[in-house]
Design a protein around this motif. Structure first.
Motif, short mmCIF file in Angstrom:
data_model
loop_
_atom_site.label_atom_id
_atom_site.label_comp_id
_atom_site.label_asym_id
_atom_site.label_seq_id
_atom_site.Cartn_x
_atom_site.Cartn_y
_atom_site.Cartn_z
N LEU B 94 0.82 -1.22 0.00
CA LEU B 94 0.00 0.00 0.00
C LEU B 94 0.85 1.26 0.00
O LEU B 94 1.85 1.34 0.70
CB LEU B 94 -0.90 0.03 1.24
CG LEU B 94 -2.13 -0.89 1.26
CD1 LEU B 94 -2.93 -0.63 2.53
CD2 LEU B 94 -3.01 -0.66 0.05
N PRO B 95 0.45 2.27 -0.77
CA PRO B 95 1.22 3.52 -0.79
C PRO B 95 1.02 4.32 0.50
O PRO B 95 -0.01 4.20 1.15
CB PRO B 95 0.62 4.26 -1.99
CG PRO B 95 -0.77 3.76 -2.09
CD PRO B 95 -0.72 2.32 -1.65
N ALA B 96 2.02 5.12 0.84
CA ALA B 96 1.91 6.02 1.99
C ALA B 96 1.03 7.21 1.61
O ALA B 96 0.73 7.43 0.43
CB ALA B 96 3.29 6.50 2.42
N GLN B 97 0.63 7.97 2.60
CA GLN B 97 -0.18 9.17 2.35
C GLN B 97 0.53 10.09 1.37
O GLN B 97 1.71 10.39 1.53
CB GLN B 97 -0.44 9.90 3.66
CG GLN B 97 -1.46 9.17 4.53
CD GLN B 97 -1.55 9.76 5.92
OE1 GLN B 97 -0.88 10.74 6.23
NE2 GLN B 97 -2.37 9.15 6.76
N GLY B 98 -0.20 10.53 0.35
CA GLY B 98 0.38 11.45 -0.62
C GLY B 98 1.12 10.75 -1.75
O GLY B 98 1.60 11.40 -2.67
N SER B 99 1.22 9.42 -1.68
CA SER B 99 1.91 8.68 -2.74
C SER B 99 0.91 7.95 -3.64
O SER B 99 -0.24 7.76 -3.27
CB SER B 99 2.85 7.64 -2.14
OG SER B 99 3.87 8.27 -1.43
N ILE B 100 1.40 7.54 -4.81
CA ILE B 100 0.54 6.87 -5.79
C ILE B 100 1.12 5.50 -6.10
O ILE B 100 2.30 5.38 -6.41
CB ILE B 100 0.46 7.70 -7.09
CG1 ILE B 100 -0.04 9.11 -6.80
CG2 ILE B 100 -0.44 7.01 -8.12
CD1 ILE B 100 -0.02 10.04 -8.02
N ALA B 101 0.29 4.47 -6.00
CA ALA B 101 0.69 3.14 -6.45
C ALA B 101 -0.04 2.86 -7.75
O ALA B 101 -1.25 3.08 -7.85
CB ALA B 101 0.33 2.09 -5.41
N ILE B 102 0.69 2.40 -8.75
CA ILE B 102 0.08 2.10 -10.04
C ILE B 102 0.30 0.62 -10.34
O ILE B 102 1.42 0.13 -10.25
CB ILE B 102 0.71 2.97 -11.15
CG1 ILE B 102 0.43 4.44 -10.86
CG2 ILE B 102 0.20 2.57 -12.53
CD1 ILE B 102 1.23 5.40 -11.72
N PRO B 333 2.70 3.84 16.80
CA PRO B 333 3.13 3.67 15.41
C PRO B 333 4.26 4.64 15.05
O PRO B 333 4.32 5.75 15.57
CB PRO B 333 1.86 3.98 14.61
CG PRO B 333 0.94 4.69 15.54
CD PRO B 333 1.30 4.26 16.92
N THR B 334 5.16 4.21 14.15
CA THR B 334 6.22 5.09 13.67
C THR B 334 5.62 6.08 12.67
O THR B 334 4.48 5.93 12.23
CB THR B 334 7.31 4.30 12.93
OG1 THR B 334 6.71 3.72 11.76
CG2 THR B 334 7.89 3.20 13.80
N GLU B 335 6.45 7.04 12.31
CA GLU B 335 6.09 8.03 11.29
C GLU B 335 5.56 7.35 10.02
O GLU B 335 4.50 7.68 9.51
CB GLU B 335 7.38 8.79 10.96
CG GLU B 335 7.26 10.14 10.32
CD GLU B 335 8.67 10.61 9.91
OE1 GLU B 335 8.79 11.28 8.88
OE2 GLU B 335 9.65 10.27 10.64
N THR B 336 6.31 6.35 9.55
CA THR B 336 5.92 5.63 8.34
C THR B 336 4.61 4.89 8.55
O THR B 336 3.73 4.90 7.68
CB THR B 336 7.01 4.61 7.96
OG1 THR B 336 8.26 5.28 7.94
CG2 THR B 336 6.74 3.99 6.60
N GLU B 337 4.44 4.25 9.68
CA GLU B 337 3.22 3.49 9.94
C GLU B 337 2.00 4.41 9.98
O GLU B 337 0.92 4.06 9.51
CB GLU B 337 3.35 2.69 11.23
CG GLU B 337 4.24 1.47 11.06
CD GLU B 337 4.73 0.86 12.37
OE1 GLU B 337 5.37 -0.20 12.31
OE2 GLU B 337 4.50 1.46 13.44
N LEU B 338 2.19 5.60 10.53
CA LEU B 338 1.09 6.55 10.59
C LEU B 338 0.63 6.98 9.20
O LEU B 338 -0.50 7.43 9.02
CB LEU B 338 1.50 7.79 11.40
CG LEU B 338 1.42 7.64 12.91
CD1 LEU B 338 1.99 8.87 13.59
CD2 LEU B 338 -0.03 7.42 13.36
N GLN B 339 1.52 6.86 8.22
CA GLN B 339 1.16 7.27 6.86
C GLN B 339 0.43 6.16 6.09
O GLN B 339 0.21 6.28 4.89
CB GLN B 339 2.41 7.69 6.09
CG GLN B 339 2.94 9.03 6.56
CD GLN B 339 4.28 9.35 5.93
OE1 GLN B 339 4.83 8.54 5.19
NE2 GLN B 339 4.81 10.52 6.23
N HIS B 340 0.11 5.07 6.79
CA HIS B 340 -0.57 3.96 6.13
C HIS B 340 -1.86 3.59 6.85
O HIS B 340 -2.14 4.10 7.93
CB HIS B 340 0.37 2.74 6.10
CG HIS B 340 1.49 2.87 5.13
ND1 HIS B 340 2.67 3.50 5.45
CD2 HIS B 340 1.62 2.46 3.85
CE1 HIS B 340 3.47 3.48 4.40
NE2 HIS B 340 2.86 2.85 3.41
#
Lengths: 493, 493
Positions: B94-102, B333-340
């Motif tokens: 899954l992409p992080a907040q603000g990112s795009i997965a294609i 949650p870490t910074e990265t985890e919070l973005q998911h």
């Protein structure tokens, strides 16, 4: 070194139970201090098959807070790094600062076991890793602040046979199938020699081996605690006397590499359009050929701000199969990345066989921005020249295509592009305070770039300097270089 | 839905080139706004084989900043999640907040292609994923704030044949081997039906399908830009009208589940010692049997602060092979985890076949600490009951053993243990400000625990409440329960 271990020492269950509580408290306390100081630790447990490593590890774990460790085994496949260079797995698995990684069978598995297996074959199979690679890896870790504790559990042939019998009684005849560690211990003597030689060849000042007698389980447990605690205590006291004495020599005159390039080189728009299309189509086919031959490629882009890295990458990739390449932009490291070795994040992005990883800025940040902005000490970025050369050489030896571009523009050209970005509404987001700050340090960067090109243009991984005042010329040179290198790689038998 | 796509629309190369610049700028600008708002986006490109998805994706990528997207393909194996439940891969990617997965071939690959393959076989092979699972997954994503854009490229049988011929001309006869997407397109009609049905079954309000005619490459490119830009613009405007209307109903009276347990249960030290040893040895053997049968297990621990989770885990694992289990402690949650998505980090720790993951605190944090501390809105933690039940049911259906422990103590017992920790030098690090703060909210936590036990004790994943005022009793109950569940799992054919 094996013969030095005294296999006759005994420790009864009762004796051990008396000291156990104290050992657990001591190691738990040390773990908390490691976390405070942010020291990452790697503990390797290697040794004879059936030397009860699992039991010894379990006794150590009982004293540790699970929030701070992870147990792994190189005897088990790590599917995520399958097909990548042997050490990739261990690089990507490195513990963060303050954490502990414990291996039951470490990277030495590829030396100890593969060597023994290969020795049995008449031809001698090719090894996945060599003692010299391991020494380089461990030196990089030690220099990077990792505490490395290497333990070898030693037992006699009689003890091994007894342990094997006991394991078979507990788990049944098929017990050994579980960890891929098939019983093949008839060759005790052959293995003895290989283990001994390998330990000798990899016993270094900052990566010492500790051979622990495991004839008696309690002795092994007690000794393992002892070694681990002593090593951690030493690391906690260590004020890191850095090796300044060689700086003088390394800082010798660097020739002016950059000035030799003709920045007036240019290409007309018509010629550009035509050649661009031609090379994009060519690259499309070459990507397919590389994939078919399972050849991996790394393309590294460095260059001044506004030198056209993004534009070049866009032209390079426009006809490529988007599933077969990946652009990895390198910016300020994240919180997690800062807690690891500086090379860690690049090892995470290794291309799989047949794939291409394009780095938009790279590991050279260590000797560019981190040097100029004094983010690291001089000995750290100086050491990086060697470490980077070692790493690139390893990648090349693994058959990975490696192309490194430096996009060179002059100070006037950069100013023109900055102004253009400021004045074009759709481009203003591209220009930031930071760009102006970097520009104000142009001369310092120039010095760093020069030294980088000088010290890291090796035979196997030379820099390609791209004259980039003219974007058309720059992009075509990038595309042509990549096409040439791909063709060269494909031509190899 | 396929028949609605008008395959006759045309757009010449020149027409497209005229609008291209504008499209690239528009999407680039939208990407920057997505990043500002922290919206994660997933764009799926599915469709017919040889519908030139790669080309359409490349044209979209040309407008995007590579710092914010990643292209993947479900047609390619992801070795890291091999052997895990089908959706694990997509959860972990899954992409992080603000990112795009294609995705060029998304999770629908397992529906579209596997269904077609299986339809051809007389028996009809078992599918790895079902439309219903996908709908649950997509609803969880949409509710979690992910923007999902699903595009299907549709072409006629004639066009497919022409495209296949052209591809063969460019790349040679063997081109189709590259992405595992073998040419098996003789069955256009069969596939048409399967695609159409599947699209119908998975076309949901927050996960709509967009069927795009790809007969003409430029039309497909233009339409793809259009769909993506419109969907992003809508998402940027969306003020997220949350569904409050159902809260009333969900908040209905929760029975007092906790009070039914006898906290005076206890075991003598002698009995404890004896049984502990017995069950540890039993578990050692059971772990080996599970590994041999490739059965994975998740053991989840929740309970009051100082209820003895850590101690129970230590006794549970003390004789287990350390390489075969892993303790995953769940903290802030870490910074990265919070973005998911909040479930993301648990999917990262799925046990491989034959392995055990032990969670020290779990996904239930959503309905415990996050609820009590108001870290999330009411509708978010309320929704979590369903989401968690769905997720656990999925794991169980995949054959994973799932054991959930709630360690129950009373308020007096907690006070006694807090005091003990404060007064014992080797334990003071275990007690923090936060423990006292949590304690001051005992009644609120009690309410949350009650509701959690009530709403998430399902047939396939019931809670085991452990009376834990007496540590000996608690530990033995944990060990016995795990042993029983392992035996039950092993007894299944």
């Amino acid at each position: 070194m094996l013969e030095k271990a005294d296999l006759k020492v005994k420790c009864s269950k009762e004796e051990y139970e008396n000291i156990e509580e104290g050992l657990l408290e001591r190691i738990g306390c040390l773990q908390r201090r490691l976390r405070e100081k942010g020291i990452p630790v790697i503990i390797l447990f290697d040794g004879w098959h059936a030397s009860l490593r699992g039991r010894v590890i379990s006794s150590v774990l009982a004293g540790l807070d699970p929030r701070g460790f992870r147990v792994r085994s190189a005897a088990k496949k790590n599917a995520c790094t399958e097909g990548l260079p042997y050490l990739t797995r261990f690089w990507t698995e490195l513990p963060a600062q303050g954490s502990i990684a414990i291996y039951n069978n470490s990277w030495y598995y590829g030396l100890f076991e593969d060597k023994a297996d290969s020795a049995k074959k008449s031809e001698g199979a090719e090894l996945k890793v060599h003692a010299e690679d391991v020494n380089v890896f461990e030196k990089q870790l030690a220099d990077g602040g990792y505490l490395l504790i290497k333990i070898f559990l030693h037992i006699s042939q009689e003890r091994q046979e007894k342990n094997l019998e006991k394991l078979e009684k507990t788990y049944g005849k098929d017990w050994h199938k579980i960890d891929g560690n098939h019983v093949k211990e008839k060759e005790y003597e052959l293995r003895y020699e290989i283990y001994d030689e390998t330990i000798e060849a990899t016993d270094k000042r900052k990566a010492k081996w500790h051979v622990i007698p495991a004839e008696d389980l309690q002795v092994a447990q007690r000794e393992a605690f002892g070694v681990i605690c002593r090593e951690i205590e030493t690391a906690l006291k260590d004020e890191r006397t850095d090796e300044n004495h060689r700086l003088q020599e390394d800082a010798k005159k660097v020739p002016d590499v950059l000035s030799g390039f003709d920045l007036s080189l240019n290409v007309s728009k018509d010629e550009y359009k035509e050649e661009l299309k031609e090379y994009q189509k060519k690259l499309q086919k070459l990507q397919f050929q590389l994939a078919k031959k399972d050849i991996a490629a790394i393309i590294a882009f460095e260059g001044w701000d506004a030198s056209g890295k993004g534009g070049a990458i866009r032209r390079l990739t426009s006809l490529l199969d988007p599933v077969g390449y990946r652009v990895v932009p390198i910016g300020k490291p994240t919180e997690t990345e800062l807690q690891h070795h500086y090379l860690w994040r690049f090892w995470q992005a290794m291309p799989f066989p047949g794939e291409i990883t394009i780095f938009d800025r790279t590991w050279y940040g260590r000797v560019l921005v981190e040097r100029v902005e004094s983010l690291v000490k001089e000995q750290e970025w100086r050491r990086a020249y060697r470490e980077i050369n070692e790493t690139e050489e390893l990648w090349r030896r693994e058959g990975i295509v490696l192309i490194k571009f430096w996009l060179q523009i002059d100070k006037e050209q950069q100013m023109a592009r900055f102004r253009d970005r400021e004045n074009t509404p759709s481009k203003t987001w591209k220009i930031t305070e930071e760009d102006w700050r970097n520009r104000s340090r142009w001369e310092e960067y120039e010095k760093a770039v020069n030294e980088m090109l000088f010290r890291t243009s090796t035979d196997v991984a030379p820099w390609v300097v791209v004259e980039a005042n003219d974007k058309y010329h720059a992009r075509l040179k990038v595309l042509k270089t990549v096409a040439d290198e791909f063709e060269r790689a494909l031509a190899k038998p």
